[in-house]
Design a protein around this motif. Structure first.
Motif, short mmCIF file in Angstrom:
data_model
loop_
_atom_site.label_atom_id
_atom_site.label_comp_id
_atom_site.label_asym_id
_atom_site.label_seq_id
_atom_site.Cartn_x
_atom_site.Cartn_y
_atom_site.Cartn_z
N ALA A 29 51.59 62.27 7.13
CA ALA A 29 50.53 61.31 7.34
C ALA A 29 50.36 60.26 6.25
N PHE A 30 50.66 60.73 4.98
CA PHE A 30 50.43 60.00 3.86
C PHE A 30 51.57 59.01 3.66
N LEU A 31 52.60 59.71 3.96
CA LEU A 31 53.97 58.67 3.76
C LEU A 31 53.97 57.64 5.04
N PHE A 32 53.41 58.01 6.17
CA PHE A 32 53.62 57.03 7.30
C PHE A 32 52.37 56.11 7.18
N SER A 33 51.64 56.12 6.30
CA SER A 33 50.51 55.21 6.20
C SER A 33 51.09 53.96 5.56
N ALA A 34 50.34 52.75 5.66
CA ALA A 34 50.54 51.49 4.95
C ALA A 34 50.58 51.63 3.48
N PHE A 35 51.03 50.78 2.69
CA PHE A 35 50.98 50.67 1.21
C PHE A 35 49.66 49.84 0.94
N ARG A 81 56.88 61.63 16.23
CA ARG A 81 56.00 62.12 17.14
C ARG A 81 55.05 60.90 17.66
N GLY A 82 56.06 59.69 18.00
CA GLY A 82 55.32 58.38 18.57
C GLY A 82 54.81 57.54 17.75
N SER A 83 55.04 58.02 16.40
CA SER A 83 54.58 56.86 15.42
C SER A 83 55.56 56.44 14.56
N VAL A 84 55.50 55.34 13.88
CA VAL A 84 56.52 55.00 13.14
C VAL A 84 55.92 54.41 11.65
N PRO A 85 56.61 54.50 10.87
CA PRO A 85 56.14 54.17 9.20
C PRO A 85 55.31 52.75 9.24
N LEU A 86 54.52 52.81 8.88
CA LEU A 86 53.93 51.43 8.59
C LEU A 86 54.04 50.45 7.56
#
Length: 446
Positions: A29-35, A81-86
């Motif tokens: 979840a941390f890695l997929f969040s935006a910078f 799981r349906g999410s892409v890296p932001l």
């Protein structure tokens, strides 16, 4: 489009992803969040997230073996799981800044891509693109479908194309048709666009040059792994035309040979059917075809002879250049060497050797610490010692003059020994206690 005419690749296989991809939801979840907008807010977290995605993006390119990618393709590949890296856009911008990625449009604008049909537009806009790139740099996040190139992977695959050509039969000729080269690299280049990008990389490295001649593109390779290709000249074009003529003549000869064989079979069939006139016409056609084959063979031999002479002249030119370079190097190395100077040098060496010998002899004759003495005094002292030794000599008795008796034989010695044994036995019987009598009782005159 990122991949024109092709469906975008699906998610990456589980084996290509790190272990925490499926097990550590909090970490992902941390890695997929935006910078964050600025790295200064939390540089440790920012660097950790960036290092994770940079390594994953570069590894995906190598695993797929594709030199081209785009933001949308990477988002589809890293969907979880349906999410892409932001933050993938920020990661691609950082890779562009580091030089690990390059925009395809910028790459094509850096070399002459006018020989590519879809590169004409880039060629026209080249000055504008270079101006914008120099002013803006790579600070802009790429668009979703903007094509990006893996720089290192492109260089490696271009090297593979060059080695594939060098190890093929096509390398016997200085130039090759682009279509033949495309067939040779079919297994290495999945699509035509990638093939052209690899040629552009080789062209950028000055290892190939490409020219369009009579509607057909021809490629000239550098001769040698680290050599630079020379510009296409009239000789190269003439050689290519001769090669094409040789190929066409060979194909024509093969076709006529098949035609002559067919006429022969038709004549046999006509004879079996009793059609004599038809058989004669077939034989005449066969004879005319054979004459044409002979004429084509003569032309083919002439073309091959010209090509052989051209290759021989190129070899002779190479040898001549090598000789010329060798003579120049030899003249440079012998610039200050003459016969007179060599003789003078030898004389100096001989003179120095003679001087050294004289010095050695002089040093060998020098007395050290006053130990050198007069030779005459040493001889006088030696004579006096000899005289003193003669006076002190001891008087010895004269040598006996009696002649020695002849040697005694073994038999005589044994007889004498028996006599002594008998005498010793008699004495032991007559003397009861040899220990109580004096030694004179033995009657021996000792």
């Amino acid at each position: 489009m990122c991949s024109p005419g092709e469906a975008p690749p699906g998610p990456a296989p589980a084996g290509d992803l790190p272990p925490e991809w499926e097990t550590d939801d909090e970490r992902m979840a941390f890695l997929f969040s935006a910078f964050k907008q600025s790295r200064e807010v939390n540089s440790t977290e920012w660097d950790s997230k960036m290092a994770f995605w940079v390594g994953l993006v570069l590894a995906r390119g190598r695993q797929r073996g594709a030199v081209r990618t785009c933001l949308r393709e990477l988002q589809n590949g890293f969907e979880r799981r349906g999410s892409v890296p932001l933050g993938l856009g920020t990661v691609l911008r950082e890779l562009l800044r580091r030089g690990k990625l390059q925009r395809e449009s910028d790459f094509m604008a850096s070399v002459d891509s006018s020989w590519i049909s879809w590169g004409v537009g880039v060629f026209i806009l080249k000055p504008l693109k270079w101006t914008l790139s120099s002013v803006l740099g790579d600070s802009k996040i790429p668009e979703e479908e903007e094509v990006l190139i893996y720089v290192e992977l492109l260089q490696e695959k271009a090297e593979e194309v060059y080695r594939l050509y060098q190890n093929s039969a096509l390398s016997s000729h200085p130039v090759v048709a682009l279509s033949e080269l495309r067939s040779l690299c079919a297994g290495l280049c999945p699509d035509e666009r990638t093939f052209y990008l690899l040629l552009l990389q080789l062209q950028k490295e000055k290892r190939v040059t490409i020219l369009e001649q009579n509607g057909e593109k021809i490629v000239k390779f550098a001769r040698g792994l680290h050599a630079k290709v020379s510009p296409m000249n009239d000789v190269d074009i003439g050689v290519y035309q001769l090669m094409q003529s040789e190929q066409l003549l060979s194909q024509k000869v093969e076709s006529l040979s098949q035609e002559a064989e067919k006429c022969k079979e038709d004549a046999r069939s006509a004879c079996r059917a009793g059609k004599k006139q038809l058989a004669l016409r077939c034989l005449k056609s066969k004879r005319r075809t054979e004459r044409r084959i002979e004429e084509l063979h003569s032309k083919l031999d002439a073309v091959q002879g010209i090509l052989d002479r051209i290759y021989a002249s190129q070899t002779d030119q190479m040898v001549f250049n090598a000789y010329q370079a060798g003579v120049g190097a030899l003249k440079l190395s012998m610039k200050d060497v003459t016969v007179e100077r060599a003789e003078n040098l030898v004389d100096q060496i001989q003179e120095l050797c003679d001087t050294q010998d004289e010095v050695a002899q002089t040093l060998a004759g020098v007395g050290i610490n006053g130990l050198e003495m007069d030779t005459e005094e040493l001889e006088k002292e030696l004579d006096s010692l000899l005289q003193d030794s003669s006076k002190d000599s001891v008087d010895l008795p004269p040598a006996p003059q009696k002649v020695l008796s002849p040697p005694i034989s073994d038999a005589e010695l044994e007889a004498e020994l028996e006599k002594l044994s008998v005498s010793a036995g008699d004495l032991a019987q007559n003397t009861p206690s040899a220990a109580s009598e004096p030694k004179t009782a033995l009657g021996l005159n000792l």
